[in-house]
Motif scaffolding. Structure first.
Motif, PDB file in Angstrom:
ATOM      1  N   ALA A 596       7.390  17.797 -21.592  1.00  0.00           N
ATOM      2  CA  ALA A 596       6.831  16.777 -22.246  1.00  0.00           C
ATOM      3  C   ALA A 596       7.102  15.400 -21.494  1.00  0.00           C
ATOM      4  N   ASP A 597       5.968  14.405 -21.701  1.00  0.00           N
ATOM      5  CA  ASP A 597       6.466  13.110 -21.058  1.00  0.00           C
ATOM      6  C   ASP A 597       7.548  12.400 -21.620  1.00  0.00           C
ATOM      7  N   VAL A 598       8.517  12.135 -20.865  1.00  0.00           N
ATOM      8  CA  VAL A 598       9.791  11.422 -21.285  1.00  0.00           C
ATOM      9  C   VAL A 598       9.833   9.760 -20.680  1.00  0.00           C
ATOM     10  N   SER A 599      10.330   9.172 -21.664  1.00  0.00           N
ATOM     11  CA  SER A 599      10.524   7.742 -21.494  1.00  0.00           C
ATOM     12  C   SER A 599      11.781   7.019 -22.071  1.00  0.00           C
ATOM     13  N   HIS A 600      11.872   5.776 -21.867  1.00  0.00           N
ATOM     14  CA  HIS A 600      12.864   4.798 -22.457  1.00  0.00           C
ATOM     15  C   HIS A 600      14.282   5.524 -21.855  1.00  0.00           C
ATOM     16  N   GLY A 601      14.486   5.705 -20.641  1.00  0.00           N
ATOM     17  CA  GLY A 601      15.569   6.376 -20.221  1.00  0.00           C
ATOM     18  C   GLY A 601      16.153   7.713 -20.760  1.00  0.00           C
ATOM     19  N   GLY A 602      15.016   8.507 -21.081  1.00  0.00           N
ATOM     20  CA  GLY A 602      15.376   9.694 -21.467  1.00  0.00           C
ATOM     21  C   GLY A 602      15.588   9.864 -22.897  1.00  0.00           C
ATOM     22  N   ARG A 603      15.494   8.722 -23.819  1.00  0.00           N
ATOM     23  CA  ARG A 603      15.736   8.725 -25.056  1.00  0.00           C
ATOM     24  C   ARG A 603      14.739   9.359 -26.215  1.00  0.00           C
ATOM     25  N   VAL A 604      13.331   9.311 -25.463  1.00  0.00           N
ATOM     26  CA  VAL A 604      12.192   9.665 -26.165  1.00  0.00           C
ATOM     27  C   VAL A 604      11.221  10.434 -25.337  1.00  0.00           C
ATOM     28  N   CYS A 605      10.591  11.501 -25.888  1.00  0.00           N
ATOM     29  CA  CYS A 605       9.645  12.239 -25.201  1.00  0.00           C
ATOM     30  C   CYS A 605       8.428  12.566 -26.156  1.00  0.00           C
ATOM     31  N   LYS A 606       7.343  12.583 -25.710  1.00  0.00           N
ATOM     32  CA  LYS A 606       6.384  13.394 -26.631  1.00  0.00           C
ATOM     33  C   LYS A 606       6.636  14.710 -27.280  1.00  0.00           C
ATOM     34  N   TYR A 607       6.127  15.134 -28.207  1.00  0.00           N
ATOM     35  CA  TYR A 607       6.453  16.175 -28.898  1.00  0.00           C
ATOM     36  C   TYR A 607       6.178  17.272 -28.051  1.00  0.00           C
ATOM     37  N   SER A 608       7.237  18.413 -27.995  1.00  0.00           N
ATOM     38  CA  SER A 608       6.995  19.689 -27.648  1.00  0.00           C
ATOM     39  C   SER A 608       7.734  20.507 -28.321  1.00  0.00           C
ATOM     40  N   GLU A 609       7.627  21.727 -28.404  1.00  0.00           N
ATOM     41  CA  GLU A 609       8.287  22.918 -29.169  1.00  0.00           C
ATOM     42  C   GLU A 609       9.768  22.859 -28.555  1.00  0.00           C
ATOM     43  N   ASP A 610       9.875  22.959 -27.333  1.00  0.00           N
ATOM     44  CA  ASP A 610      11.376  23.054 -26.855  1.00  0.00           C
ATOM     45  C   ASP A 610      12.352  21.830 -27.035  1.00  0.00           C
ATOM     46  N   ALA A 611      11.624  20.515 -27.076  1.00  0.00           N
ATOM     47  CA  ALA A 611      12.287  19.421 -27.549  1.00  0.00           C
ATOM     48  C   ALA A 611      12.608  19.451 -29.091  1.00  0.00           C
ATOM     49  N   ALA A 612      11.664  20.033 -29.714  1.00  0.00           N
ATOM     50  CA  ALA A 612      11.766  20.091 -31.211  1.00  0.00           C
ATOM     51  C   ALA A 612      12.765  20.959 -31.903  1.00  0.00           C
ATOM     52  N   ASN A 613      12.990  21.870 -30.969  1.00  0.00           N
ATOM     53  CA  ASN A 613      14.009  23.131 -31.393  1.00  0.00           C
ATOM     54  C   ASN A 613      15.459  22.730 -31.037  1.00  0.00           C
ATOM     55  N   LEU A 614      15.728  21.655 -30.332  1.00  0.00           N
ATOM     56  CA  LEU A 614      17.131  21.128 -30.109  1.00  0.00           C
ATOM     57  C   LEU A 614      17.796  20.580 -31.090  1.00  0.00           C
ATOM     58  N   GLU A 615      18.970  21.003 -31.446  1.00  0.00           N
ATOM     59  CA  GLU A 615      19.618  20.546 -32.714  1.00  0.00           C
ATOM     60  C   GLU A 615      19.989  18.953 -32.601  1.00  0.00           C
ATOM     61  N   GLU A 616      20.020  18.224 -31.347  1.00  0.00           N
ATOM     62  CA  GLU A 616      20.442  16.881 -31.131  1.00  0.00           C
ATOM     63  C   GLU A 616      19.199  16.048 -31.122  1.00  0.00           C
ATOM     64  N   THR A 617      18.146  16.611 -31.521  1.00  0.00           N
ATOM     65  CA  THR A 617      16.810  15.869 -31.526  1.00  0.00           C
ATOM     66  C   THR A 617      16.178  15.616 -32.999  1.00  0.00           C
ATOM     67  N   THR A 618      15.402  14.740 -32.949  1.00  0.00           N
ATOM     68  CA  THR A 618      14.716  14.655 -34.361  1.00  0.00           C
ATOM     69  C   THR A 618      13.208  14.254 -34.140  1.00  0.00           C
ATOM     70  N   CYS A 619      12.227  14.658 -34.767  1.00  0.00           N
ATOM     71  CA  CYS A 619      10.806  14.701 -34.588  1.00  0.00           C
ATOM     72  C   CYS A 619      10.288  13.437 -35.559  1.00  0.00           C
ATOM     73  N   VAL A 620       9.537  12.655 -35.175  1.00  0.00           N
ATOM     74  CA  VAL A 620       8.777  11.558 -35.938  1.00  0.00           C
ATOM     75  C   VAL A 620       7.454  11.519 -35.765  1.00  0.00           C
ATOM     76  N   ASP A 621       6.840  11.180 -36.706  1.00  0.00           N
ATOM     77  CA  ASP A 621       5.143  10.929 -36.839  1.00  0.00           C
ATOM     78  C   ASP A 621       5.126   9.378 -36.438  1.00  0.00           C
ATOM     79  N   THR A 622       4.240   8.955 -35.522  1.00  0.00           N
ATOM     80  CA  THR A 622       3.800   7.312 -35.261  1.00  0.00           C
ATOM     81  C   THR A 622       2.372   7.340 -35.285  1.00  0.00           C
ATOM     82  N   MET A 623       2.043   6.103 -35.258  1.00  0.00           N
ATOM     83  CA  MET A 623       0.609   5.744 -35.088  1.00  0.00           C
ATOM     84  C   MET A 623       0.072   6.237 -33.763  1.00  0.00           C
ATOM     85  N   ASP A 624       0.987   6.587 -32.678  1.00  0.00           N
ATOM     86  CA  ASP A 624       0.617   7.053 -31.605  1.00  0.00           C
ATOM     87  C   ASP A 624       0.837   8.581 -31.415  1.00  0.00           C
ATOM     88  N   GLY A 625       1.065   9.051 -32.454  1.00  0.00           N
ATOM     89  CA  GLY A 625       1.470  10.531 -32.496  1.00  0.00           C
ATOM     90  C   GLY A 625       2.736  11.129 -32.702  1.00  0.00           C
TER      91      GLY A 625
END
Length: 761
Positions: A596-625
């Motif tokens: 997925a596209d990564v931004s902000h020093g690696g703190r944020v990325c566009k949703y992807s299943e592999d990122a969502a499945n990591l224990e140390e990440t959390t997923c959120v819905d925003t107006m931009d997706g």
């Protein structure tokens, strides 16, 4: 013999057939002048006729004329003999008395310097000593140039006139314009002074000058001072005219660098004449020998005392006042820091917060030694050397032990630039558990409760809760009251998704004043703060400056009475330790590979299943997706690494944000202590009680360095449990509301209950 008898003897000698001289020695010149009034018609030979200009007599010519001339009185001899001393006096008088010639030799007090021991002279010559009040010898002052003369003095034009001067001068001091030096008359029987240079002239005119040795200035510098002093009879008017006041010379240190050499020297002389009240400057001036040593002397004077010396911090404070006046001495600050680096042991007590160089050296020392320092001791030292940094370390009370411990540790580790394993473990646990959701309310839930009447808003971009202790201390200094609420921002912790409060205030007619400085420092690494240039967290220096300056703006706005309250609200916080983790831990191997596209020093990325499945990440819905964010100190691989601090993720320091309502401190607050004496002892539940004229909330008391929450009896009456370990004595009590200092001059005496002896029957 009295004067009258002497006159008769002289007249008898005049008429006699005696062929050897008569020597008459008078006790004073006045008697000699009275004596000569009886012989006005007789010939007089002045010894001065045998002198060239500004020279002593040619005695061989006197001897020659003494033989050839008819009867005469030999006058004006005494002064020359007094200059030449006893040996020359004996030589001249014995020579004259041995010449077979009828002359009367007149002297004043020369008999004490010459006694006739030759029996042939005793037989041939007649010697008379006239009784009278002994003449006090005049002082002679040799002056090489007219400009060195004291005001109003008419000098004699050379030593060749000293014969008549000695016998006719009535003043205590005779000034002679001459090229002669005191050293030319080593055996003189009279006191010879010299005004051979400007320094000696100043000592003559202003005796206070003699407190300074001549080697403290060059001849040109003393000439400069003489020109300034002119007709003054003291140094004070000149020093005052140049520097403002001789009583506060240290105030001129702010201008020392721009002074010319003469003015710097005069400043130094002023400090030697008028002792400074500043202990540091007084100490330095006592040690140095020239104006050129003043600046370095002040800087390095702190090395003359050990930090355990009872005088140390008083001396430190005195030196600090001087350094504040010398901020322009950047080269000297750098030199001082180079010397401090070479010192062994704890160097913090040598440093101050005056210069950027010293501040950076403090961070350098903390980076190298912070892990081994006790926080309490460090805070105590920093309270002297860098109060702002000490205030940054002061804990804010979140009223939650976990948050209190977390942010206390976070700030210390940010400051010392290292992550402790125990803290990292907590961060990694929170990356999975995310307790902040239950510990902190959402910001939107608090906005509706705010009183926005006559308010203004300061949008503090990226100002997390780590600064709250510092803000409370600054508010206390500025007599401001801060009501602080802590909430959570929305994820990702980016400005784009956390500007709801700006719109909320705007809907009430309040435009936000944007304070972007903190965020810009964290993002851009301005002023060489980038981690690629320095691993030290020196950006914190400027962060605290920005907050202090904003509070000063708020203070001014509140004092204008255009608003009653100002709000400081942050969109999100930021984390330094996610950047430090790259140094302390090999996090490069723990970067998350995501599709997925990564931004902000690696703190944020566009949703992807592999990122969502990591224990140390959390997923959120925003107006931009939909996005995934990192909740620990690891990062998504890709994009630019953070260089100063970073945000966007879900660590507590990124998510927790303050809402701070600030108003002017009330002037009508009255608080008093109800229990000025409290007895403590075994089995006694001792309490200190206070009362307030107005209703207070969230009150705590500080006594003997310990903070004690209030047991509220009513909104105006409070009691506090006395610490069990407290010793007997008189204590200062300070009262706080919401962390704001309300009262600091209360006193309470703690007494110990004495154990009663058991009566034995």
């Amino acid at each position: 013999m009295n004067l009258e008898s002497c006159v008769l003897e002289a007249k008898s000698y005049r008429k006699s057939a005696q062929s050897y001289p008569l020597w008459i020695d008078f006790a004073n010149a006045e008697d000699m002048r009275s004596f000569m009034e009886n012989f006005l018609a007789d010939k007089k030979i002045s010894v001065e006729k045998y002198c060239n200009e500004d020279s002593m007599p040619r005695f061989e010519n006197l001897y020659s004329d003494f033989r050839m001339e008819d009867f005469a009185f030999i006058c004006n001899l005494s002064g020359f003999l007094k200059l030449l001393g006893s040996r020359k006096t004996a030589e001249v008088l014995s020579t004259l008395l041995s010449i077979g010639s009828k002359k009367i030799i007149l002297t004043v007090q020369c008999g004490v310097d010459f006694r006739i021991t030759d029996p042939r002279l005793k037989e041939k010559c007649q010697i008379l000593s006239v009784e009278g009040m002994p003449q006090k010898y005049l002082d002679v002052c040799f002056v090489p140039a007219p400009e060195y003369l004291p005001q109003g003095i008419r000098p004699y034009g050379g030593v060749h006139l000293f014969g008549s001067m000695f016998e006719q001068q009535d003043d205590a001091v005779a000034y002679i314009l001459t090229s002669k030096k005191k050293r030319d008359f080593p055996d003189a029987k009279i006191n010879i002074r010299e005004l051979n240079n400007a320094y000696e002239v100043l000592c003559s005119r202003i005796p206070q000058t003699a407190n300074i040795s001549i080697d403290k200035g060059s001849s040109e510098q003393w000439e400069y001072a003489l020109g300034l002093l002119k007709e003054n009879t003291s140094w004070e008017p000149v020093i005052d005219s140049v520097f403002g006041s001789h009583k506060s010379l240290e105030d001129s240190l702010h201008d020392f660098t721009s002074m010319d050499d003469d003015k710097k020297w005069l400043f130094y002389i002023g400090l030697r004449l008028f002792e400074s009240k500043n202990a540091c400057l007084k100490h330095v001036i006592s040690k140095i020998a020239s104006a050129q040593e003043i600046v370095r002397g002040i800087f390095r004077s702190i090395f003359d005392f050990g930090a355990n010396d009872y005088r140390y911090w008083d001396f430190y404070d005195a030196r600090l006042k001087l350094l504040k006046l010398m901020k322009g001495e950047q080269a000297e600050f750098s030199d001082f820091c180079d010397v401090v680096r070479a010192k062994d042991g704890n160097i913090l007590p040598y440093l101050t917060n005056i210069s950027q160089q010293e501040k950076e050296l403090i961070f350098e020392y903390l980076d190298e030694n912070g892990a081994s320092l006790e926080k309490k001791e460090l805070t105590a030292v920093l309270s002297h050397v860098y109060p702002e940094l000490s205030n940054y370390l002061i804990d804010f009370d979140f009223r939650n032990d976990f948050l209190n411990n977390y942010f206390s540790a976070y700030k210390y580790e940010k400051l010392t630039n290292h992550i402790q394993p125990d803290f990292l473990k907590i961060v990694e646990e929170q990356a999975k558990e995310r307790d902040y959701n239950s510990l902190l309310p959402s910001r939107s839930s608090l906005l509706e409760k705010l009183n926005l009447e006559k308010s203004s808003l300061y949008f503090m971009d990226a100002m997390g809760v780590e600064y709250l202790g510092f803000i409370q201390q600054e508010c206390n200094k500025k007599r401001l009251m801060a009501d602080i609420k802590v909430c959570r921002s929305e994820l990702p912790s980016l400005t784009l998704y956390n500007k709801d409060f700006v719109d909320f205030f705007k809907s009430h007619g309040i435009e936000a004043k944007n304070v972007k400085g903190i965020d810009e420092i964290k993002h851009d690494g301005t002023l060489d703060y980038s981690y690629e240039k320095t691993k030290l967290p020196i950006h914190l220096i400027q962060e605290l400056v920005i907050i202090e300056e904003t509070l000063s703006r708020i203070q001014s706005e509140l004092k204008s009475r255009n608003v009653d309250r100002c709000f400081m609200i942050a969109d999100h916080g930021a984390t330094r330790l996610a950047v430090v983790a790259q140094k302390d831990y090999d996090y490069s191997i723990s970067e998350f590979e995501v599709a997925a596209d990564v931004s902000h020093g690696g703190r944020v990325c566009k949703y992807s299943e592999d990122a969502a499945n990591l224990e140390e990440t959390t997923c959120v819905d925003t107006m931009d997706g939909k996005f995934c964010v990192v909740a620990g100190y690891k990062r998504f691989k890709g994009g630019r690494r953070p260089t100063v601090e970073v945000h966007g993720g879900a660590t507590l320091e990124e998510v927790a944000v303050p809402i701070i309502e600030i108003c002017l401190k009330q002037t009508n607050v009255e608080i008093w202590i109800e229990t000025p004496e409290v007895t403590v002892g075994f089995g006694i539940n001792a309490k200190i009680k206070i009362a307030s004229k107005t209703v207070l909330k969230n009150v705590f008391m500080e006594i003997n360095g310990k903070k004690i929450p209030a047991i509220e009896m009513s909104g105006q009456k409070f009691s506090f449990d006395v610490p069990k370990s407290i010793k007997a004595g008189m204590y200062d009590v300070r009262v706080f509301e919401n962390g704001n200092l309300l009262k600091s001059d209360l006193k309470c005496e703690i007494k110990k209950k004495m154990a009663q002896e058991r009566n034995l029957l």
